[in-house]
Scaffold this motif. Sequence first.
Motif, PDB file in Angstrom:
ATOM      1  N   GLU A 268      -9.362   3.523  -3.210  1.00 33.26           N
ATOM      2  CA  GLU A 268      -9.172   5.233  -3.270  1.00 33.26           C
ATOM      3  C   GLU A 268      -7.776   5.621  -2.735  1.00 33.26           C
ATOM      4  O   GLU A 268      -7.171   6.517  -3.436  1.00 33.26           O
ATOM      5  N   SER A 269      -7.223   4.792  -1.770  1.00 26.04           N
ATOM      6  CA  SER A 269      -5.787   5.221  -1.149  1.00 26.04           C
ATOM      7  C   SER A 269      -4.869   5.151  -2.551  1.00 26.04           C
ATOM      8  O   SER A 269      -3.934   6.168  -2.700  1.00 26.04           O
ATOM      9  N   LEU A 270      -4.829   3.868  -3.328  1.00 24.77           N
ATOM     10  CA  LEU A 270      -3.583   3.985  -4.416  1.00 24.77           C
ATOM     11  C   LEU A 270      -4.276   5.332  -5.187  1.00 24.77           C
ATOM     12  O   LEU A 270      -3.077   5.953  -5.790  1.00 24.77           O
ATOM     13  N   ALA A 271      -5.357   5.485  -5.865  1.00 20.86           N
ATOM     14  CA  ALA A 271      -5.548   6.544  -6.728  1.00 20.86           C
ATOM     15  C   ALA A 271      -5.159   8.007  -6.111  1.00 20.86           C
ATOM     16  O   ALA A 271      -4.690   8.654  -6.912  1.00 20.86           O
TER      17      ALA A 271
ATOM     18  N   THR B 238       0.951  -1.101  -0.047  1.00 18.94           N
ATOM     19  CA  THR B 238      -0.076  -0.107   0.001  1.00 18.94           C
ATOM     20  C   THR B 238       0.785   1.224   0.167  1.00 18.94           C
ATOM     21  O   THR B 238       1.631   1.461   0.871  1.00 18.94           O
ATOM     22  N   THR B 239       0.611   2.146  -0.784  1.00 18.78           N
ATOM     23  CA  THR B 239       1.599   3.277  -1.012  1.00 18.78           C
ATOM     24  C   THR B 239       0.766   4.226  -0.275  1.00 18.78           C
ATOM     25  O   THR B 239       1.646   5.520  -0.109  1.00 18.78           O
ATOM     26  N   GLY B 240      -0.321   4.568   0.271  1.00 24.72           N
ATOM     27  CA  GLY B 240      -1.086   5.616   1.129  1.00 24.72           C
ATOM     28  C   GLY B 240      -1.652   5.026   2.323  1.00 24.72           C
ATOM     29  O   GLY B 240      -2.149   3.846   2.336  1.00 24.72           O
ATOM     30  N   ALA B 241      -2.028   5.836   3.036  1.00 27.40           N
ATOM     31  CA  ALA B 241      -2.656   5.486   4.279  1.00 27.40           C
ATOM     32  C   ALA B 241      -4.174   5.266   3.873  1.00 27.40           C
ATOM     33  O   ALA B 241      -4.662   5.875   2.860  1.00 27.40           O
ATOM     34  N   PRO B 242      -4.995   4.434   4.444  1.00 22.89           N
ATOM     35  CA  PRO B 242      -6.385   4.198   4.234  1.00 22.89           C
ATOM     36  C   PRO B 242      -7.096   5.581   4.245  1.00 22.89           C
ATOM     37  O   PRO B 242      -6.727   6.423   5.249  1.00 22.89           O
ATOM     38  N   THR B 243      -8.070   5.886   3.522  1.00 25.31           N
ATOM     39  CA  THR B 243      -8.941   7.237   3.556  1.00 25.31           C
ATOM     40  C   THR B 243     -10.196   6.981   3.184  1.00 25.31           C
ATOM     41  O   THR B 243     -10.702   5.943   2.795  1.00 25.31           O
ATOM     42  N   ALA B 244     -10.831   7.948   4.132  1.00 22.04           N
ATOM     43  CA  ALA B 244     -12.205   8.102   3.897  1.00 22.04           C
ATOM     44  C   ALA B 244     -12.716   8.862   2.762  1.00 22.04           C
ATOM     45  O   ALA B 244     -13.970   8.930   2.488  1.00 22.04           O
ATOM     46  N   MET B 245     -11.834   9.659   2.247  1.00 27.31           N
ATOM     47  CA  MET B 245     -12.274  10.752   1.372  1.00 27.31           C
ATOM     48  C   MET B 245     -12.423  10.246  -0.109  1.00 27.31           C
ATOM     49  O   MET B 245     -11.915   8.988  -0.494  1.00 27.31           O
ATOM     50  N   ARG B 246     -13.327  10.779  -0.737  1.00 26.50           N
ATOM     51  CA  ARG B 246     -13.227  10.501  -2.123  1.00 26.50           C
ATOM     52  C   ARG B 246     -12.318  11.384  -3.056  1.00 26.50           C
ATOM     53  O   ARG B 246     -11.791  12.353  -2.702  1.00 26.50           O
ATOM     54  N   LEU B 247     -12.097  10.858  -4.331  1.00 16.73           N
ATOM     55  CA  LEU B 247     -11.364  11.527  -5.202  1.00 16.73           C
ATOM     56  C   LEU B 247     -11.620  12.777  -5.453  1.00 16.73           C
ATOM     57  O   LEU B 247     -10.522  13.637  -5.446  1.00 16.73           O
TER      58      LEU B 247
END
Length: 432
Positions: A335-338, A295-304
């Motif tokens: 979403e985290s990857l994107a 995983t390159t980023g932290a888990p996120t609840a945000m949308r793109l």
Amino acid sequence: MGPPRAPVVGPSTRRSPVVAGDRGARGPCGASHTPSRTRTPRGYAAPVTSEAHHAEHQSAAVVAADALGVFVRAMAGIEQATPESAGFYDGLCEAVCRAVQVDRAVMFLYDEGRRRVRPVGSHLIDRERFPVEGVGIEDAPLSRVALEEDRVVDALDTTGDVLGRPDLAQLPEGDLAYVPIAAGGTWYGVMVVEQSSGEPLEGPQRDALWIAGKVVAFAAEARRATRHQEQARQLEHRLLLVRQVHEQVIQRLFGLNLVLGSGAALEGEALERARTEVEATQADLRQLLHGPQLTTGAPTAMRLAEEVERLRRAHATVELRADLEEGVEIPLPLESLAQSVLGEAVRNALKHGEPTILHVSLTRRDDALSLTIDSDGVHGAAGAPSGSGLGLRLAAVEALQVGGLLEFGARGEGEWRVRLLLPTTDENEVGG
């Protein structure tokens, strides 16, 4: 992006609210512990006896110890708590109100998944009254003082135009105090409490509130340290994977390139050997990519779309155009990857060039999603950002693991394109 770092302020350097004539020693919250005088609503009364002074300190210690016990019990579920765990933080705010004998409380914490500070829990204060997009330290001068000086700031005994201005128009009107939630020089948030006594908080109350903020901050610091350990472990695995890909795959491809680039016709044994090498290369890649998922980023609840708006606000000097196809959304597990790819593309564009326009587009074609980031103003004759590498290359490995593809390169004179192709469903979720 994480919570803002701040200079570490020790107990000996924390300052208390300015009160005329106060020359006593400072306690852990900046509260005054004057040995010879006691504070009254009008200032200072006559000197008190050493017995009364001892009783006052003993009382403060009892209050702080009792409060600490309440806070520790209330924090029992902190390991599973996230900024979305409203019930947990509501209970913590209620425990603070009971232990410290204040009326209402609301807690603001930095939400790493949403990359903003927002209310996570409250007691007798409606969280819905606060803005959905979160709050900023620029709108909270008293909270800033509490964090910078690592002390409980009581609005009743602050002076000056800036300190006299209350934080956030959405806070209830009343006698408010601001409790820093900070540890190790990192600001995690603030708790705002209200009492209706009409008097400034007493020393024991300040101490207990300061302890409450520290308990929450230490738990957040422990979670952050655990995340950093996991990130270090993943980075080690990524580097090992890159080395294995080079040793097992790139060398095979290099040999195939020599054979195919010779111009000689492939027949018989040579053709069979080339086919065998291609199959072996595919098998090596498949085996390598079936290891632990990166995983390159932290888990996120945000949308793109929210992240695009955040980046637009953060980089006001560049025009960020968004063309997101209506009704198209990236699966939440991806979403985290994107967003990691989007952030890396924007950072590279700003670091290696002078872009005037960043164009972000999201489209869907059949069972594939395409996220494209185009930038202009790239330095270099070939339009290639020097050093654009490790971040996107690691993201490319993660994209392959989820059934996607990441590509980046020059797109005309002074232009650069990053494109991420993703499945419309999370393959690990469907397959698992």
